[in-house]
Design a protein around this motif. Sequence first.
Motif, PDB file in Angstrom:
ATOM      1  N   GLN A  11       0.810  -1.216   0.000  1.00 12.26           N
ATOM      2  CA  GLN A  11       0.000   0.000   0.000  1.00 12.26           C
ATOM      3  C   GLN A  11       0.848   1.273   0.000  1.00 12.26           C
ATOM      4  O   GLN A  11       0.502   2.244  -0.676  1.00 12.26           O
ATOM      5  CB  GLN A  11      -0.963   0.022   1.181  1.00 12.26           C
ATOM      6  CG  GLN A  11      -2.168  -0.867   0.988  1.00 12.26           C
ATOM      7  CD  GLN A  11      -3.158  -0.684   2.112  1.00 12.26           C
ATOM      8  OE1 GLN A  11      -2.823  -0.857   3.276  1.00 12.26           O
ATOM      9  NE2 GLN A  11      -4.384  -0.330   1.756  1.00 12.26           N
ATOM     10  N   GLU A  12       1.943   1.298   0.737  1.00 10.10           N
ATOM     11  CA  GLU A  12       2.778   2.499   0.789  1.00 10.10           C
ATOM     12  C   GLU A  12       3.423   2.771  -0.564  1.00 10.10           C
ATOM     13  O   GLU A  12       3.447   3.899  -1.044  1.00 10.10           O
ATOM     14  CB  GLU A  12       3.837   2.390   1.886  1.00 10.10           C
ATOM     15  CG  GLU A  12       4.616   3.670   2.091  1.00 10.10           C
ATOM     16  CD  GLU A  12       3.742   4.877   2.412  1.00 10.10           C
ATOM     17  OE1 GLU A  12       4.068   5.983   1.914  1.00 10.10           O
ATOM     18  OE2 GLU A  12       2.735   4.739   3.134  1.00 10.10           O
ATOM     19  N   GLN A  13       3.952   1.735  -1.187  1.00 14.35           N
ATOM     20  CA  GLN A  13       4.549   1.890  -2.519  1.00 14.35           C
ATOM     21  C   GLN A  13       3.488   2.333  -3.524  1.00 14.35           C
ATOM     22  O   GLN A  13       3.729   3.222  -4.348  1.00 14.35           O
ATOM     23  CB  GLN A  13       5.179   0.571  -2.965  1.00 14.35           C
ATOM     24  CG  GLN A  13       5.811   0.634  -4.330  1.00 14.35           C
ATOM     25  CD  GLN A  13       6.469  -0.688  -4.720  1.00 14.35           C
ATOM     26  OE1 GLN A  13       6.882  -1.450  -3.870  1.00 14.35           O
ATOM     27  NE2 GLN A  13       6.536  -0.938  -6.000  1.00 14.35           N
ATOM     28  N   ALA A  14       2.304   1.730  -3.445  1.00 15.22           N
ATOM     29  CA  ALA A  14       1.214   2.106  -4.343  1.00 15.22           C
ATOM     30  C   ALA A  14       0.806   3.558  -4.119  1.00 15.22           C
ATOM     31  O   ALA A  14       0.587   4.307  -5.080  1.00 15.22           O
ATOM     32  CB  ALA A  14       0.023   1.183  -4.142  1.00 15.22           C
ATOM     33  N   PHE A  15       0.715   3.961  -2.852  1.00 17.16           N
ATOM     34  CA  PHE A  15       0.351   5.340  -2.541  1.00 17.16           C
ATOM     35  C   PHE A  15       1.327   6.311  -3.203  1.00 17.16           C
ATOM     36  O   PHE A  15       0.919   7.282  -3.841  1.00 17.16           O
ATOM     37  CB  PHE A  15       0.322   5.552  -1.022  1.00 17.16           C
ATOM     38  CG  PHE A  15      -0.008   6.958  -0.622  1.00 17.16           C
ATOM     39  CD1 PHE A  15      -1.324   7.394  -0.626  1.00 17.16           C
ATOM     40  CD2 PHE A  15       0.990   7.844  -0.260  1.00 17.16           C
ATOM     41  CE1 PHE A  15      -1.639   8.700  -0.266  1.00 17.16           C
ATOM     42  CE2 PHE A  15       0.692   9.144   0.097  1.00 17.16           C
ATOM     43  CZ  PHE A  15      -0.629   9.576   0.093  1.00 17.16           C
ATOM     44  N   ARG A  16       2.623   6.042  -3.059  1.00 19.20           N
ATOM     45  CA  ARG A  16       3.634   6.917  -3.670  1.00 19.20           C
ATOM     46  C   ARG A  16       3.511   6.931  -5.197  1.00 19.20           C
ATOM     47  O   ARG A  16       3.581   7.993  -5.820  1.00 19.20           O
ATOM     48  CB  ARG A  16       5.042   6.495  -3.242  1.00 19.20           C
ATOM     49  CG  ARG A  16       5.379   6.858  -1.802  1.00 19.20           C
ATOM     50  CD  ARG A  16       6.852   6.659  -1.476  1.00 19.20           C
ATOM     51  NE  ARG A  16       7.360   5.350  -1.823  1.00 19.20           N
ATOM     52  CZ  ARG A  16       7.343   4.287  -1.016  1.00 19.20           C
ATOM     53  NH1 ARG A  16       6.829   4.382   0.183  1.00 19.20           N
ATOM     54  NH2 ARG A  16       7.853   3.133  -1.412  1.00 19.20           N
ATOM     55  N   PHE A  17       3.324   5.759  -5.811  1.00 17.29           N
ATOM     56  CA  PHE A  17       3.233   5.697  -7.265  1.00 17.29           C
ATOM     57  C   PHE A  17       1.988   6.430  -7.775  1.00 17.29           C
ATOM     58  O   PHE A  17       2.072   7.255  -8.682  1.00 17.29           O
ATOM     59  CB  PHE A  17       3.219   4.246  -7.758  1.00 17.29           C
ATOM     60  CG  PHE A  17       3.162   4.135  -9.253  1.00 17.29           C
ATOM     61  CD1 PHE A  17       4.308   4.272 -10.017  1.00 17.29           C
ATOM     62  CD2 PHE A  17       1.961   3.917  -9.912  1.00 17.29           C
ATOM     63  CE1 PHE A  17       4.261   4.197 -11.409  1.00 17.29           C
ATOM     64  CE2 PHE A  17       1.895   3.837 -11.295  1.00 17.29           C
ATOM     65  CZ  PHE A  17       3.050   3.980 -12.041  1.00 17.29           C
ATOM     66  N   TYR A  18       0.852   6.129  -7.181  1.00 17.91           N
ATOM     67  CA  TYR A  18      -0.400   6.707  -7.675  1.00 17.91           C
ATOM     68  C   TYR A  18      -0.514   8.206  -7.389  1.00 17.91           C
ATOM     69  O   TYR A  18      -1.169   8.924  -8.144  1.00 17.91           O
ATOM     70  CB  TYR A  18      -1.599   5.939  -7.116  1.00 17.91           C
ATOM     71  CG  TYR A  18      -1.845   4.637  -7.844  1.00 17.91           C
ATOM     72  CD1 TYR A  18      -2.767   4.567  -8.879  1.00 17.91           C
ATOM     73  CD2 TYR A  18      -1.131   3.485  -7.530  1.00 17.91           C
ATOM     74  CE1 TYR A  18      -2.991   3.383  -9.566  1.00 17.91           C
ATOM     75  CE2 TYR A  18      -1.341   2.299  -8.214  1.00 17.91           C
ATOM     76  CZ  TYR A  18      -2.269   2.255  -9.233  1.00 17.91           C
ATOM     77  OH  TYR A  18      -2.473   1.078  -9.923  1.00 17.91           O
ATOM     78  N   THR A  19       0.132   8.695  -6.309  1.00 16.90           N
ATOM     79  CA  THR A  19       0.087  10.133  -6.039  1.00 16.90           C
ATOM     80  C   THR A  19       1.252  10.862  -6.689  1.00 16.90           C
ATOM     81  O   THR A  19       1.056  11.792  -7.470  1.00 16.90           O
ATOM     82  CB  THR A  19       0.060  10.422  -4.524  1.00 16.90           C
ATOM     83  OG1 THR A  19       1.196   9.845  -3.898  1.00 16.90           O
ATOM     84  CG2 THR A  19      -1.226   9.925  -3.897  1.00 16.90           C
ATOM     85  N   ASP A  20       2.487  10.454  -6.390  1.00 19.83           N
ATOM     86  CA  ASP A  20       3.668  11.175  -6.867  1.00 19.83           C
ATOM     87  C   ASP A  20       3.895  11.029  -8.368  1.00 19.83           C
ATOM     88  O   ASP A  20       4.380  11.953  -9.017  1.00 19.83           O
ATOM     89  CB  ASP A  20       4.929  10.694  -6.147  1.00 19.83           C
ATOM     90  CG  ASP A  20       4.901  10.983  -4.656  1.00 19.83           C
ATOM     91  OD1 ASP A  20       4.051  11.771  -4.199  1.00 19.83           O
ATOM     92  OD2 ASP A  20       5.736  10.390  -3.936  1.00 19.83           O
ATOM     93  N   VAL A  21       3.566   9.878  -8.930  1.00 19.26           N
ATOM     94  CA  VAL A  21       3.836   9.628 -10.350  1.00 19.26           C
ATOM     95  C   VAL A  21       2.600   9.884 -11.214  1.00 19.26           C
ATOM     96  O   VAL A  21       2.655  10.616 -12.187  1.00 19.26           O
ATOM     97  CB  VAL A  21       4.380   8.194 -10.566  1.00 19.26           C
ATOM     98  CG1 VAL A  21       4.582   7.905 -12.042  1.00 19.26           C
ATOM     99  CG2 VAL A  21       5.679   7.998  -9.793  1.00 19.26           C
ATOM    100  N   LEU A  22       1.464   9.255 -10.845  1.00 24.48           N
ATOM    101  CA  LEU A  22       0.263   9.404 -11.671  1.00 24.48           C
ATOM    102  C   LEU A  22      -0.540  10.665 -11.344  1.00 24.48           C
ATOM    103  O   LEU A  22      -1.358  11.091 -12.159  1.00 24.48           O
ATOM    104  CB  LEU A  22      -0.627   8.170 -11.550  1.00 24.48           C
ATOM    105  CG  LEU A  22      -0.042   6.879 -12.119  1.00 24.48           C
ATOM    106  CD1 LEU A  22      -1.069   5.749 -12.028  1.00 24.48           C
ATOM    107  CD2 LEU A  22       0.438   7.048 -13.551  1.00 24.48           C
TER     108      LEU A  22
END
Length: 129
Positions: A11-22
């Motif tokens: 979830q933490e990695q997903a949070f960073r990807f979906y917010t910071d990247v997408l």
Amino acid sequence: MAYCSVFVDDQEQAFRFYTDVLGFAPKHNVPIGTDRWLTLTAPGDPDGTQLLLEPSGHPAVGPFKAALVEDGIPCTAFGVADVHAEIDRLKGLGVRVLTDPTPAGPVTVAVIDDTCGNLIQLFSETPAT
């Protein structure tokens, strides 16, 4: 529609990807045991449909996700204004692109790896010629 779930390995990695990247915006981040009720919305649409970053802990999830990835099937699709420009931006950030922008009738599609066990399709309407 209120929620759309994406099963994620971390979830933490997903949070960073979906917010910071997408570019999704955080909505809810509520601890539930070792996991979280973690939802995001499209930027500028805080009351819109929420994307739930769902933990992949259920035994059925792993084989399901693996089968989708093996067959090259995205688990969901997100619309973007210009898929060509978005893929160029994502490549610049080091995102793994599995399918470059490809015309598909009224849309142009591309597929990326979300770093959390999923393929995600991005699409934009193909300009009329």
